[in-house]
Each structure stands twice: as C-alpha cells, then as structure tokens.
Scaffold this active site. Structure first.
Site, PDB file in Angstrom:
ATOM      1  N   MET A 116      -7.436   6.309   3.858  1.00  0.00           N
ATOM      2  CA  MET A 116      -8.453   6.578   4.880  1.00  0.00           C
ATOM      3  C   MET A 116      -7.790   6.797   6.241  1.00  0.00           C
ATOM      4  O   MET A 116      -8.457   6.739   7.282  1.00  0.00           O
ATOM      5  CB  MET A 116      -9.455   5.426   4.951  1.00  0.00           C
ATOM      6  CG  MET A 116     -10.230   5.267   3.645  1.00  0.00           C
ATOM      7  SD  MET A 116     -11.877   4.600   3.867  1.00  0.00           S
ATOM      8  CE  MET A 116     -11.486   3.013   4.601  1.00  0.00           C
ATOM      9  N   LEU A 145      -2.442   5.559   9.458  1.00  0.00           N
ATOM     10  CA  LEU A 145      -1.427   5.101   8.523  1.00  0.00           C
ATOM     11  C   LEU A 145      -0.437   4.111   9.143  1.00  0.00           C
ATOM     12  O   LEU A 145      -0.074   4.223  10.313  1.00  0.00           O
ATOM     13  CB  LEU A 145      -0.661   6.307   7.974  1.00  0.00           C
ATOM     14  CG  LEU A 145      -1.530   7.353   7.267  1.00  0.00           C
ATOM     15  CD1 LEU A 145      -0.643   8.452   6.696  1.00  0.00           C
ATOM     16  CD2 LEU A 145      -2.383   6.740   6.169  1.00  0.00           C
ATOM     17  N   HIS A 166       0.976   2.182   3.849  1.00  0.00           N
ATOM     18  CA  HIS A 166       0.654   3.498   3.280  1.00  0.00           C
ATOM     19  C   HIS A 166       1.942   4.285   2.988  1.00  0.00           C
ATOM     20  O   HIS A 166       2.061   4.930   1.956  1.00  0.00           O
ATOM     21  CB  HIS A 166      -0.173   4.330   4.278  1.00  0.00           C
ATOM     22  CG  HIS A 166      -1.519   3.766   4.610  1.00  0.00           C
ATOM     23  ND1 HIS A 166      -1.831   3.252   5.851  1.00  0.00           N
ATOM     24  CD2 HIS A 166      -2.646   3.641   3.877  1.00  0.00           C
ATOM     25  CE1 HIS A 166      -3.085   2.866   5.869  1.00  0.00           C
ATOM     26  NE2 HIS A 166      -3.613   3.071   4.683  1.00  0.00           N
ATOM     27  N   GLY A 187      -2.286   0.532  -3.440  1.00  0.00           N
ATOM     28  CA  GLY A 187      -1.621  -0.696  -3.013  1.00  0.00           C
ATOM     29  C   GLY A 187      -2.247  -1.938  -3.625  1.00  0.00           C
ATOM     30  O   GLY A 187      -3.461  -2.002  -3.827  1.00  0.00           O
ATOM     31  N   LYS A 188      -1.399  -2.942  -3.892  1.00  0.00           N
ATOM     32  CA  LYS A 188      -1.912  -4.229  -4.383  1.00  0.00           C
ATOM     33  C   LYS A 188      -2.625  -5.011  -3.286  1.00  0.00           C
ATOM     34  O   LYS A 188      -3.250  -6.024  -3.549  1.00  0.00           O
ATOM     35  CB  LYS A 188      -0.764  -5.061  -4.962  1.00  0.00           C
ATOM     36  CG  LYS A 188      -0.212  -4.466  -6.234  1.00  0.00           C
ATOM     37  CD  LYS A 188       0.863  -5.346  -6.841  1.00  0.00           C
ATOM     38  CE  LYS A 188       1.464  -4.622  -8.037  1.00  0.00           C
ATOM     39  NZ  LYS A 188       2.669  -5.290  -8.547  1.00  0.00           N
ATOM     40  N   ARG A 220      -7.241  -2.126   9.786  1.00  0.00           N
ATOM     41  CA  ARG A 220      -8.203  -2.976  10.497  1.00  0.00           C
ATOM     42  C   ARG A 220      -7.528  -4.032  11.376  1.00  0.00           C
ATOM     43  O   ARG A 220      -8.198  -4.639  12.210  1.00  0.00           O
ATOM     44  CB  ARG A 220      -9.156  -3.661   9.504  1.00  0.00           C
ATOM     45  CG  ARG A 220     -10.146  -2.707   8.881  1.00  0.00           C
ATOM     46  CD  ARG A 220     -11.265  -3.426   8.139  1.00  0.00           C
ATOM     47  NE  ARG A 220     -12.344  -2.520   7.792  1.00  0.00           N
ATOM     48  CZ  ARG A 220     -12.474  -1.901   6.602  1.00  0.00           C
ATOM     49  NH1 ARG A 220     -11.591  -2.108   5.647  1.00  0.00           N
ATOM     50  NH2 ARG A 220     -13.479  -1.089   6.388  1.00  0.00           N
TER      51      ARG A 220
HETATM   52  P1  AMP Z   1      -6.831   2.552   3.027  1.00  0.00           P
HETATM   53  O1  AMP Z   1      -6.363   3.607   3.961  1.00  0.00           O
HETATM   54  O2  AMP Z   1      -7.061   1.217   3.664  1.00  0.00           O
HETATM   55  O3  AMP Z   1      -7.984   3.006   2.155  1.00  0.00           O
HETATM   56  O4  AMP Z   1      -5.633   2.299   2.026  1.00  0.00           O
HETATM   57  C1  AMP Z   1      -5.072   3.354   1.288  1.00  0.00           C
HETATM   58  C2  AMP Z   1      -4.105   2.790   0.281  1.00  0.00           C
HETATM   59  O5  AMP Z   1      -3.097   2.032   0.956  1.00  0.00           O
HETATM   60  C3  AMP Z   1      -4.790   1.793  -0.697  1.00  0.00           C
HETATM   61  O6  AMP Z   1      -4.251   2.015  -2.000  1.00  0.00           O
HETATM   62  C4  AMP Z   1      -4.376   0.452  -0.142  1.00  0.00           C
HETATM   63  O7  AMP Z   1      -4.334  -0.564  -1.121  1.00  0.00           O
HETATM   64  C5  AMP Z   1      -2.984   0.752   0.385  1.00  0.00           C
HETATM   65  N1  AMP Z   1      -2.549  -0.228   1.381  1.00  0.00           N
HETATM   66  C6  AMP Z   1      -3.226  -0.626   2.486  1.00  0.00           C
HETATM   67  N2  AMP Z   1      -2.528  -1.587   3.134  1.00  0.00           N
HETATM   68  C7  AMP Z   1      -1.401  -1.812   2.409  1.00  0.00           C
HETATM   69  C8  AMP Z   1      -0.275  -2.681   2.572  1.00  0.00           C
HETATM   70  N3  AMP Z   1      -0.180  -3.534   3.583  1.00  0.00           N
HETATM   71  N4  AMP Z   1       0.709  -2.632   1.631  1.00  0.00           N
HETATM   72  C9  AMP Z   1       0.620  -1.765   0.585  1.00  0.00           C
HETATM   73  N5  AMP Z   1      -0.413  -0.913   0.392  1.00  0.00           N
HETATM   74  C10 AMP Z   1      -1.409  -0.928   1.285  1.00  0.00           C
END
Ligand code: AMP
Length: 290
Positions: A33, A36, A40, A150-151, A190
């Site tokens: 989303m 970054l 990411h 991501g986990k 966030r």
């Molecule tokens: P988002 O932009 O929040 O939707 O996240 C996109 C991808 O990045 C998702 O697969 C998340 O799980 C991953 N992600 C977000 N924060 C982290 C982090 N700190 N470490 C690893 N992966 C992450």
C-alpha cells in the site's frame, strides 16, 4: 535514465508480463500500500532471489479499511516509493487507481472464512475480505509465478496461502521475515502516526514478544503463563492499550489453551494513542528478535 517501468493501466501491465513470459522469465510480485520502508524493500530483495523479474504494486485498497479507519489519512508518497522500488532493484511498478481495481458495479468479493475470523478479524470485520479480494484481483492482473508477503501481517500471510490453495492460483507464496527498528519495533507505514512519546511506548510490543520467547526457552510452556508474561509487559506501559494478546497455532491459527509448542506464535494488537500496532513471533526458533 530510469530502468524501472512505471505501469498505470492493466493493458500496459499485461503487455509487459506477456513479453517477459514469452522469454520464459519467472515473475515475482510484491503487493504493497506504499509509503515504503525497509520492511517492504526486504520483500523486494526476497522476490528477486525467487524470480527473474519483480513487479511491485502500490495501491491503497479502500475495501480493507472499516468505516472508522484511517483510509483518508493513510500516508502516501508515490514519488518517494518509486525511487525506493527502483533502488531496491525491482523491474516494474504497477499503481492502479480505484476505477481499475473496482470497476462500476463490482459485486465479487473473496472471503477466506475461518482464518479471517479471529485476531484482527474480530476488531476489523471487513478487513480480510478486502485484502483477499484485492490480492485476488492483483494476482489475476499480474499472474505472477511467486508472490512475497511479510510475516509482520502473519494472519494475512496465512489467509493468502489458504486462498491461493483453495482458488487454484498456482502461485508460490513466500513469507518474509519482520524487519524491525533498532529498539525492536516492527517497521510499519503506520508508525508515522506516532509522536515521540508514543514511539517510545510502541517498543512494548517487541519487548513483550522477547519476554515470552525467553520464558519459553527457560521452560515455561503453559499457555496461561506465557500469556500472562506478555500481558504484564504491555500493562507496564501506560500509553499502551491491548486489543488482543493471543497464543495460536502457526498454521491453523487455532488457540493454544494448554501446553504450547515451539512453533506456536504469540500475536499482539496494541493501541498506542489512536494508532493500532500489531506484531507476532514464534515461541522458539529463528527470529529477528534475537
Ligand atoms: P502494506 O504496505 O502495509 O500493505 O504491506 C505490504 C507488505 O509488506 C505486506 O506483505 C506486509 O506484511 C509487508 N510488511 C509490512 N511491514 C513489514 C515489516 N516490518 N517487515 C517485513 N514485511 C513487512
């Protein structure tokens, strides 16, 4: 000259993917989303290890936000994201708009029933339906060979794995380790909402997970005692309000009630001010918290 392809339409995306597939190149995909951070970017690096061409999507998906959530304020920085994606070595950025992702009169939604109910599904009843729906659309648009998640959003990762199996997508799903700040806070777009005092308080999530892992490795295996250990650390932080603190099986996400196993995971959702933070870790084994 920029080597990153910037694709804003389905036609442009599909043409590019077709050209790569004609050359028998393996396509990796990282949905995001935007806004970054290094978490990411680590997923982009992982995707590059598993494929020949990596596509990153940036799309703030409205259907995964509840009516009182932060859709309007969600941080955005497409220009900055583009530079980071290029620097990380990805080959294409796909940034569709709402008209592409949700054409007029869209009526089809994807619901991964059981895995979507507990944990974040309780506080955010529409969230995972929105996630499963947008990831299905993105999978159909990109048709990747491998996709990386991501986990950090562990429940989401399990939901995507289940959905990929149930809907016969034939895509390999890879889970990436959680990337953390130096004090242990899991990186998240966030985190930008936190003021300095709240930012300090936010370290209580990773502190609780570390405490629980230490307790498990010193022989405390009772689910109740491990939960108490986590609750105690969160309760010590006056700015933190727990939403859930749970111990669950890492595959089925079923609650652990008695004796915990090394692979079981502790899941936390904690509000710091009005920002909702989540984190998780296995009770033992390799983990970025060590
Ligand atoms: P988002 O932009 O929040 O939707 O996240 C996109 C991808 O990045 C998702 O697969 C998340 O799980 C991953 N992600 C977000 N924060 C982290 C982090 N700190 N470490 C690893 N992966 C992450």
């Amino acid at each position: 000259m920029s080597s990153l392809m910037v694709l804003a339409t389905l036609d442009a995306l599909r043409q590019q993917v077709k050209a790569w597939k004609q050359q028998s190149l393996k396509i990796g995909f990282v949905p995001t989303m935007g806004y970054l951070h290094d978490g990411h970017l680590s997923l982009i690096h992982l995707a590059l290890e598993h494929s020949d061409r990596v596509i990153v999507s940036v799309y703030v998906n409205p259907t995964q936000f509840g009516p009182n959530e932060d859709l309007a304020q969600y941080p955005r920085d497409l220009e900055g994201d583009q530079a980071k994606i290029e620097q990380a070595g990805a080959h294409a950025l796909f940034y569709p708009d709402d008209a592409i992702m949700y054409p007029d009169n869209a009526q089809t939604f994807v619901n991964v029933k059981n895995l979507s109910r507990p944990l974040c599904g309780e506080d955010r009843p529409v969230h995972f339906e929105g996630v499963a729906t947008v990831v299905t659309k993105l999978f159909n648009a990109v048709r990747p060979d491998v996709a990386v998640f991501g986990k950090k959003d562990y429940q989401q990762l399990q939901i995507i794995r289940q959905m990929t199996q149930d809907l016969l997508f034939g895509i390999e799903i890879v889970g990436g380790a959680i990337v953390r700040e130096s004090d242990g806070l899991a990186m998240s777009s966030r985190n930008a909402y936190l003021n300095p005092e709240q930012r300090q308080a936010a370290a209580c999530l990773s502190r609780a997970l570390r405490t629980v892992r230490q307790a498990f490795s010193s022989g405390t295996h009772s689910a109740d005692e491990l939960l108490q250990a986590a609750k105690y650390v969160i309760a010590e932080e006056s700015l933190a309000q727990p939403q859930y603190i749970e111990l669950r099986n890492s595959t089925t996400l079923e609650t652990i009630t008695e004796e915990a196993q090394a692979s079981d995971r502790m899941f936390l959702a904690v509000r710091v001010g009005s920002t909702r933070l989540i984190d998780n870790a296995p009770l033992a084994g390799p983990c970025e918290l060590d």
